[in-house]
Scaffold this motif. Sequence first.
Motif, short mmCIF file in Angstrom:
data_model
loop_
_atom_site.label_atom_id
_atom_site.label_comp_id
_atom_site.label_asym_id
_atom_site.label_seq_id
_atom_site.Cartn_x
_atom_site.Cartn_y
_atom_site.Cartn_z
N ARG A 197 -3.23 1.33 -8.10
CA ARG A 197 -3.92 1.11 -6.83
C ARG A 197 -5.33 1.70 -6.87
O ARG A 197 -6.29 1.08 -6.40
CB ARG A 197 -3.12 1.72 -5.68
CG ARG A 197 -1.79 1.00 -5.41
CD ARG A 197 -1.05 1.68 -4.26
NE ARG A 197 0.21 1.00 -3.97
CZ ARG A 197 1.36 1.25 -4.60
NH1 ARG A 197 1.40 2.16 -5.57
NH2 ARG A 197 2.46 0.60 -4.28
N HIS A 222 -1.59 -7.67 -6.65
CA HIS A 222 -1.99 -6.27 -6.69
C HIS A 222 -3.23 -6.01 -5.84
O HIS A 222 -3.38 -4.93 -5.27
CB HIS A 222 -2.27 -5.84 -8.14
CG HIS A 222 -1.04 -5.70 -8.98
ND1 HIS A 222 -0.47 -6.78 -9.63
CD2 HIS A 222 -0.25 -4.64 -9.26
CE1 HIS A 222 0.61 -6.38 -10.29
NE2 HIS A 222 0.76 -5.09 -10.08
N ARG A 273 -2.80 -6.44 -1.01
CA ARG A 273 -1.55 -5.72 -0.74
C ARG A 273 -1.17 -5.80 0.73
O ARG A 273 -1.98 -6.17 1.58
CB ARG A 273 -1.69 -4.27 -1.19
CG ARG A 273 -2.07 -4.17 -2.68
CD ARG A 273 -1.94 -2.75 -3.20
NE ARG A 273 -2.95 -1.84 -2.72
CZ ARG A 273 -4.18 -1.76 -3.22
NH1 ARG A 273 -4.57 -2.58 -4.18
NH2 ARG A 273 -5.03 -0.86 -2.76
N HIS A 330 0.84 -1.19 0.00
CA HIS A 330 0.00 0.00 0.00
C HIS A 330 0.89 1.25 0.00
O HIS A 330 2.05 1.21 0.43
CB HIS A 330 -0.87 0.04 1.27
CG HIS A 330 -1.98 -0.95 1.29
ND1 HIS A 330 -3.19 -0.73 0.69
CD2 HIS A 330 -2.08 -2.17 1.87
CE1 HIS A 330 -3.99 -1.75 0.88
NE2 HIS A 330 -3.33 -2.66 1.60
#
Length: 440
Positions: free
Chosen positions: A256, A292, A295, A220
């Motif tokens: 993200r 992905h 995280r 993150h």
Amino acid sequence: MDGKIQRVTIIGGGFSGAMLAARLAEGGIASTLIDRGGDFGLGVAYATPFDGHLLNVRSNRMTAVEGRPDDFVSWLTQHHPDHAAPEGFAPRRLYGLYVQDRLAAVDAACPGLISRVLGEAEAIDGAAVRLADGRVVEGDAVVLATGNPTPKAASSGEVEGRVIGDPWAPGALDRIGPQDDVIVVGTGLTMVDMVLWLEARGWRGKAKTLSRRGLTPRGHEARPDAAIAPTDVLLKAAPSQRLHEARRLSGDANWRGMMEGLRPITAELWQAADTRTRARLVRHLRPWWDVHRHRIADGIAAALAALQAGGRMTVTAGRVSRIEQDADGVSLSFKPRSGPAQPPLTARWLIDCTGPGHDPAKDPLTGPLLASGRARLDALRLGLDLDAQGRVLDADGATDPRLLVLGPPARAAFWETIAVPDIRKRIEDMAKTLGGETAA
């Protein structure tokens, strides 16, 4: 019997089972929680004693109660203010205490509606559950909330020697000396947990990690990323076009944010996909999706990067060919994902972090259900086939209102079903389903 379901038997007393029991009690439905360990509310994830094992989701998204977003942060503020930052990543141990507190509070407020049974479920007969010691737990419906199974290498029995088959087993890491090198098979979240736990225990050896693609969980950012609204192309186009669009959005903004935009609707997208599309996702995209989507805290990502920069951790992409061991150590031969052959990895110990050994056909609870036709596997054989409410489908595709699945074992139906925000929604839906269900 006829009439509404009045008591539900829940197999598994971890987060999924315990929070379903609490939610059912709040709706006036009794339940019996069966857990073989007795740490109701913890499961494997939150039973860790190591405070360096952090949540992978920020605290302000980890409420156990749908509709009360500040519940966990408020609990931290009251009981552990040093960890109460809403956008921080609290220790998983504290989250386990929070779950247990909620279960206890609902139990006190709804006396007689939550029963706890220490034992191991051995068979399901209708809506009755037989335990290994011969006891039978009666109810009107059964919910399988057994969490993740043991790792693949350990699923057929205890692994002896220098191969640590189940790293979560009590004392599993105790044999590893401070200077011992280790081979870690699997480079996902379990690998992260084990390497950092060893480091905190004073270990200063090297970790040689291996997985088929050599992918590790992404971190993150220090601050949350704003969700990027999915475009029509990302949601409705052919799979190859969707992937191209995801890359474009990631390049224009950030990946993200793109993943955050997909998170609330992932289960719906999975359920809307046909079998061919699901198969392509599992075969080609899943490893990249996992690293992905799931995280790790930014501080943990930095600690792993430091281990790699210092030469104490390597990541190799390849497929295991052979594992040999003797009194002095273990050797792992592998086929590299690309490039020429490489010498075997050698170390004092090998830790299996390949992940859960999902195989419902071999599971002692679900195997007989499949054999009898009361349940069936989904088209990709990822797990039990379920309807949109988590109810088991039999061999003919008919819904069984007395048998439901919650949490990780429901992955074939919902794809994303291991993180608290996803399970929390499933709990709310299942509580409504059971509240309106009529026992056969």
